[in-house]
Design an enzyme around this catalytic site. Structure first.
Site: not given
Ligand code: UGA
Length: 438
Positions: A147, A149, A250, A260
């Site tokens: 999981f 990030r 949020l 991912c």
């Molecule tokens: C995500 C999951 O959070 C991890 O738990 C998981 O292990 C991983 O995918 C995976 O499957 O390998 P990650 O892709 O590294 O992790 O990034 P996130 O922190 O989840 O962010 C994803 C996207 O959502 C980013 O583009 C971020 O900018 C966006 N985001 C995040 C938002 O637009 N708003 C938010 O409030 C949070």
């Protein structure tokens, strides 16, 4: 304990380095010779905070080795599979080529006493199929989703929220083996759940689907807020104070990208449809659509402002799909650049870490070496990725380095009042526009 990790990308390289840091004799395996060469020197093939130190420590101590020769896994107690499962070309489904190839390559080298532990994100049903493929060798299979990030990968690997083991019925030996591997983490009281294969596979994709849904939910509220004059950031603060909802994930803005969430929600829908449950996950199509519409909105806002100003030059701050990463896979910021450029706009971008990866993904993009260089001739400044250094910009300083007086904050990360006070029109996603102070 001897550990091997097949696949040295974001997941595998971090996992291998983390295993070595726990004191295990660890071998990282990848087919990419150039990547392995870099890892052997203790250099990560991508930007990830904390990883260089961990790699250098392991490589220096001799506990962490890298190879392209899969036969070197012989004698490993646990072999983790950490290869990618990208979106299949021309389809929403996951491409399992690399997982299947990894398992096939292991078959001649595993036997009784070896545990193969899958970490890759796979469609439900994959582990059972692979367990049957491996069974004749005498080795066991477990599915142990990850999981982590990006940007916090080391921390998430060594101090995860939970460990999930998907094992075959009554396979206590595999549970005991994984418990031994993760002993230093379990000793700190980390939750550990033992489930069957299908549950383990579903835990991973449903967690990502939930996170994507949470982001798209708030972005749907942003769309509405734009029409009625509400401020989605205040709305998020207010609903987030309800502990049942929670404020994390949020943040409204350009939405989710990366290697991912986008491909996982698509693969999840494709798999559900195969299982006769297309409707069950039909809402994820909407989640995807809301997410993509935010990029349209950003392009529309930039175009509108350029038309109003009679200009055509955009400074894009940020290219990575999120801060603390150089990953531009399905990056909303890069997508916006591409579409602006296709529309004839002149885009000059800056990112503290993703210049190289973005340059490879979009060779025609003009990537500046500094913030100043990016904004100097701009008509409009856009924020695509909320790096800390952009959040910390002093808007009155910025005003002396550019003629632009409009900033479009695609991540709602800038202090709008300060920017307005310094003479900028500040436009966020899902927020009322803020006029420059007189
Ligand atoms: C995500 C999951 O959070 C991890 O738990 C998981 O292990 C991983 O995918 C995976 O499957 O390998 P990650 O892709 O590294 O992790 O990034 P996130 O922190 O989840 O962010 C994803 C996207 O959502 C980013 O583009 C971020 O900018 C966006 N985001 C995040 C938002 O637009 N708003 C938010 O409030 C949070």
């Amino acid at each position: 304990m001897k550990i091997a990790v097949i696949g040295c990308g974001y997941l595998g390289a971090v996992h291998a380095a983390a295993m070595a840091s726990l004191g295990y004799d660890t071998l990282g395996v990848d087919v990419d010779e150039a990547k392995i060469e870099r890892l052997r020197r203790g250099e990560p093939p991508f930007f990830e905070p904390g990883l260089p130190e961990l790699l250098q420590q392991g490589v220096g101590a001799g506990t962490l080795r890298f190879t392209t020769d899969v036969s070197e896994v012989v004698g490993s107690d646990v072999i983790f599979i950490a290869v990618g499962t990208p979106q299949r070309a021309g389809s929403d489904a996951a491409d399992l080529t690399y997982v299947d190839a990894a398992v096939e390559s292991l078959l001649p080298h595993i036997g009784e006493g070896t545990l193969v532990a899958g970490k890759s994100t796979v469609p439900v049903g994959t582990a059972q199929r692979l367990a049957e493929r491996i069974a004749p060798t005498g080795a066991a299979l477990a599915w142990n989703p990850e999981f982590l990030r990006e940007g916090f990968a080391v921390e998430d690997t060594l101090a995860p929220d939970r460990l999930v083991y998907g094992v075959a019925d009554r396979d206590d030996a595999s549970v005991a083996r994984l418990d031994a591997v993760y002993a230093p983490i379990l000793e700190r009281g980390t939750d550990r759940l033992v489930v069957n294969f299908a549950t383990a596979e579903l835990v991973k994709v449903s967690a990502n689907a939930f996170l994507a849904t949470k982001i798209s939910f708030i972005n749907a509220m942003a769309e509405l807020s734009e029409t009625v004059g509400a401020d989605v950031t205040q709305l998020a603060d207010a609903i987030g104070l309800d502990a049942r909802i929670g404020r994390r994930f949020l943040n409204a803005g350009l939405g989710f990208g990366g290697g991912c969430l986008p491909k996982d929600i698509r693969a999840f829908q494709a798999r559900a449809a195969e299982l006769g449950h297309g409707e069950t996950l039909g809402f994820l199509r909407e989640v995807d659509q809301i997410n993509l519409r935010r990029r349209d909105r950003m392009v529309t806002l930039i175009d509108r402002e350029l038309a109003r100003l009679g200009g055509d030059r955009v400074a894009m701050l940020g290219l990575a799909f999120k801060p603390n990463s150089d990953d531009v896979r399905d990056s909303p910021a890069l997508d916006v650049c591409r579409r602006l450029q296709e529309g004839g706009r002149v885009v000059r971008a800056f990112d503290p870490e993703a210049a190289e990866t973005a340059g490879r993904a979009m060779p025609t993009l003009d990537i500046a070496g500094s913030i100043d260089e990016a904004i100097r001739d701009a008509d409009v400044i856009a924020l695509g990725t909320e790096w800390q250094q952009f959040r910390e910009l002093d808007p009155s300083e910025v005003a002396t380095r550019t003629g632009a007086r409009v900033v479009i904050d695609g991540r709602n990360a800038l202090d709008a009042k300060r920017w307005a006070a310094a003479g900028f029109t500040v436009i966020g996603l899902g927020r009322p526009e803020m006029a420059p102070a007189a």
